[in-house]
Design a protein around this motif. Structure first.
Motif, PDB file in Angstrom:
ATOM      1  N   UNK A   4       0.848  -1.195   0.000  1.00  0.00           N
ATOM      2  CA  UNK A   4       0.000   0.000   0.000  1.00  0.00           C
ATOM      3  C   UNK A   4       0.880   1.240   0.000  1.00  0.00           C
ATOM      4  N   UNK A   5       0.798   2.015  -1.097  1.00  0.00           N
ATOM      5  CA  UNK A   5       1.632   3.203  -1.268  1.00  0.00           C
ATOM      6  C   UNK A   5       0.837   4.435  -0.863  1.00  0.00           C
ATOM      7  N   UNK A   6       1.462   5.292  -0.075  1.00  0.00           N
ATOM      8  CA  UNK A   6       0.840   6.543   0.352  1.00  0.00           C
ATOM      9  C   UNK A   6       1.805   7.683   0.049  1.00  0.00           C
ATOM     10  N   UNK A   7       1.397   8.581  -0.822  1.00  0.00           N
ATOM     11  CA  UNK A   7       2.247   9.707  -1.174  1.00  0.00           C
ATOM     12  C   UNK A   7       1.993  10.955  -0.353  1.00  0.00           C
ATOM     13  N   UNK A   8       1.042  10.880   0.582  1.00  0.00           N
ATOM     14  CA  UNK A   8       0.676  12.053   1.382  1.00  0.00           C
ATOM     15  C   UNK A   8       0.574  11.676   2.855  1.00  0.00           C
ATOM     16  N   UNK A   9       1.641  11.103   3.374  1.00  0.00           N
ATOM     17  CA  UNK A   9       1.637  10.650   4.761  1.00  0.00           C
ATOM     18  C   UNK A   9       1.427  11.788   5.751  1.00  0.00           C
ATOM     19  N   UNK A  10       1.826  13.015   5.382  1.00  0.00           N
ATOM     20  CA  UNK A  10       1.661  14.182   6.257  1.00  0.00           C
ATOM     21  C   UNK A  10       0.594  15.139   5.729  1.00  0.00           C
ATOM     22  N   UNK A  11      -0.316  14.601   4.953  1.00  0.00           N
ATOM     23  CA  UNK A  11      -1.388  15.433   4.407  1.00  0.00           C
ATOM     24  C   UNK A  11      -0.871  16.388   3.351  1.00  0.00           C
ATOM     25  N   UNK A  12      -1.355  17.627   3.391  1.00  0.00           N
ATOM     26  CA  UNK A  12      -0.976  18.625   2.398  1.00  0.00           C
ATOM     27  C   UNK A  12       0.309  19.367   2.750  1.00  0.00           C
ATOM     28  N   UNK A  13       0.890  19.055   3.902  1.00  0.00           N
ATOM     29  CA  UNK A  13       2.085  19.788   4.335  1.00  0.00           C
ATOM     30  C   UNK A  13       3.226  19.611   3.339  1.00  0.00           C
ATOM     31  N   UNK A  14       3.569  18.373   3.014  1.00  0.00           N
ATOM     32  CA  UNK A  14       4.710  18.144   2.130  1.00  0.00           C
ATOM     33  C   UNK A  14       4.472  18.651   0.703  1.00  0.00           C
ATOM     34  N   UNK A  15       3.310  18.427   0.074  1.00  0.00           N
ATOM     35  CA  UNK A  15       3.146  18.982  -1.284  1.00  0.00           C
ATOM     36  C   UNK A  15       3.153  20.500  -1.331  1.00  0.00           C
ATOM     37  N   UNK A  16       2.584  21.159  -0.331  1.00  0.00           N
ATOM     38  CA  UNK A  16       2.558  22.622  -0.333  1.00  0.00           C
ATOM     39  C   UNK A  16       3.964  23.179  -0.135  1.00  0.00           C
ATOM     40  N   UNK A  17       4.692  22.656   0.868  1.00  0.00           N
ATOM     41  CA  UNK A  17       6.057  23.135   1.111  1.00  0.00           C
ATOM     42  C   UNK A  17       6.948  22.822  -0.090  1.00  0.00           C
ATOM     43  N   UNK A  18       6.778  21.645  -0.679  1.00  0.00           N
ATOM     44  CA  UNK A  18       7.578  21.276  -1.837  1.00  0.00           C
ATOM     45  C   UNK A  18       7.310  22.226  -3.000  1.00  0.00           C
ATOM     46  N   UNK A  19       6.055  22.563  -3.229  1.00  0.00           N
ATOM     47  CA  UNK A  19       5.718  23.484  -4.314  1.00  0.00           C
ATOM     48  C   UNK A  19       6.331  24.865  -4.079  1.00  0.00           C
ATOM     49  N   UNK A  20       6.276  25.337  -2.838  1.00  0.00           N
ATOM     50  CA  UNK A  20       6.851  26.640  -2.518  1.00  0.00           C
ATOM     51  C   UNK A  20       8.363  26.647  -2.747  1.00  0.00           C
ATOM     52  N   UNK A  21       9.032  25.540  -2.429  1.00  0.00           N
ATOM     53  CA  UNK A  21      10.475  25.467  -2.657  1.00  0.00           C
ATOM     54  C   UNK A  21      10.789  25.483  -4.145  1.00  0.00           C
ATOM     55  N   UNK A  22       9.979  24.785  -4.940  1.00  0.00           N
ATOM     56  CA  UNK A  22      10.187  24.808  -6.382  1.00  0.00           C
ATOM     57  C   UNK A  22       9.962  26.207  -6.941  1.00  0.00           C
ATOM     58  N   UNK A  23       8.961  26.909  -6.426  1.00  0.00           N
ATOM     59  CA  UNK A  23       8.695  28.284  -6.868  1.00  0.00           C
ATOM     60  C   UNK A  23       9.826  29.227  -6.472  1.00  0.00           C
ATOM     61  N   UNK A  24      10.382  29.037  -5.268  1.00  0.00           N
ATOM     62  CA  UNK A  24      11.475  29.880  -4.818  1.00  0.00           C
ATOM     63  C   UNK A  24      12.694  29.716  -5.714  1.00  0.00           C
ATOM     64  N   UNK A  25      13.075  28.477  -5.963  1.00  0.00           N
ATOM     65  CA  UNK A  25      14.210  28.235  -6.848  1.00  0.00           C
ATOM     66  C   UNK A  25      13.951  28.759  -8.250  1.00  0.00           C
ATOM     67  N   UNK A  26      12.705  28.568  -8.737  1.00  0.00           N
ATOM     68  CA  UNK A  26      12.358  29.065 -10.056  1.00  0.00           C
ATOM     69  C   UNK A  26      12.380  30.578 -10.128  1.00  0.00           C
ATOM     70  N   UNK A  27      11.862  31.246  -9.086  1.00  0.00           N
ATOM     71  CA  UNK A  27      11.826  32.711  -9.076  1.00  0.00           C
ATOM     72  C   UNK A  27      13.228  33.288  -9.133  1.00  0.00           C
ATOM     73  N   UNK A  28      14.130  32.757  -8.318  1.00  0.00           N
ATOM     74  CA  UNK A  28      15.502  33.258  -8.305  1.00  0.00           C
ATOM     75  C   UNK A  28      16.218  32.930  -9.609  1.00  0.00           C
TER      76      UNK A  28
END
Length: 283
Positions: A4-28
């Motif tokens: 049983x695979x779960x990609x959201x073990x911590x709910x929306x915390x990891x996808x939201x933080x991950x997206x923000x990090x990708x945006x930060x690197x992209x913005x710079x």
């Protein structure tokens, strides 16, 4: 047997933080790409190198923050440090090639397509090399459809982000481009993970070799996030990066390269003086 695979073990915390990090690197990174189009050749390579490293660090950090939320029921997951950090090098290298193409060739159709394709493939390569660094008592398989779809998403969105970055129309374009780049990385990641299947081995005794996700997160954050902070300081202390208004001499030098007219320069007129007060420079 399929785990049983779960990609959201911590709910929306990891996808939201991950997206923000990708945006930060992209913005710079994309803002540095924009800046490189407005400077003389001697400075262009430095800005493009800084931008490539920022984008590569951002997408690599995004991937492993997102992987913190990935788990398989009853199967411990570890990561091989060498393979994991090699994926960072691949990300910076391939993104750098794509950014350099656009930075030196400008906003032509061929350069955007080539640069966007290479950048997108760099995102995909980083992802699957990072996945290859996983160590667990089981076999990982991928759906061909989701693999192809994830690569297409990465290439298309990366091309769109580079196109927006080279428009040189102020910081608003760079913010929009960074959101697109964040979408490219995040969309590619979760599309690829949607097709992942894990088949645990019958003998799962002991722990697989490598470091845990939590154990590898510390050095991951210290290095790339520290670099992103430094890049952010460089960006914020350059007013041209914020305003998007180039020096007229640099802009004229970049006119032929990016296909946009240089800003008009108006010479300030001296205040009117009486005949006795005028100098030869006033005539």
């Amino acid at each position: 047997m399929q785990g049983t695979v779960d990609g959201f073990s911590y709910g929306l915390v990891t996808p939201v933080v991950a997206y923000l990090m990708a945006c930060l690197g992209g913005a710079l990174g994309l803002r540095c790409t924009t800046r490189s189009l407005l400077v003389a050749n001697s400075w262009r390579m430095g800005w493009l190198a800084l931008g490539s490293a920022a984008i590569g660090s951002g997408i690599w950090t995004m991937h492993f923050i997102a992987m913190m939320g990935f788990s398989v029921e009853g199967v411990p997951i570890r990561y091989d440090p060498l393979t994991t950090f090699a994926s960072l090098g691949v990300a910076i290298l391939m993104v750098g090639i794509g950014v350099l193409i656009v930075g030196y060739k400008g906003a032509t159709g061929a350069s955007l397509f080539t640069g966007g394709t290479i950048t997108g493939l760099g995102v995909a390569s980083m992802h699957y090399l990072g996945m290859a660094g996983m160590r667990l008592h089981g076999t990982i398989s991928y759906s061909t459809v989701t693999v192809v779809a994830s690569v297409v998403i990465a290439m298309a969105a990366a091309t769109a982000a580079l196109w927006a970055a080279v428009q040189v129309r102020g910081i608003g374009w760079s913010i929009g481009a960074s959101l697109v780049m964040g979408l490219a990385v995040s969309g590619m990641h979760y599309m690829a993970m949607a097709g992942v299947s894990v088949h645990p081995h019958a003998d799962t005794a002991g722990s697989p070799g490598g470091d845990s996700a939590a154990g590898i997160l510390g050095p991951m954050l210290i290095g790339p996030l520290g670099f992103l902070l430094l890049a952010g300081v460089v960006v914020m202390f350059d007013p041209m990066l914020v305003t998007g208004r180039p020096d007229w001499r640099d802009a004229r030098a970049a006119q032929d390269r990016i296909g946009t007219p240089a800003p008009a320069v108006t010479r300030l007129r001296r205040p009117l003086r009486g005949p006795a007060q005028r100098t030869p420079q006033d005539w």
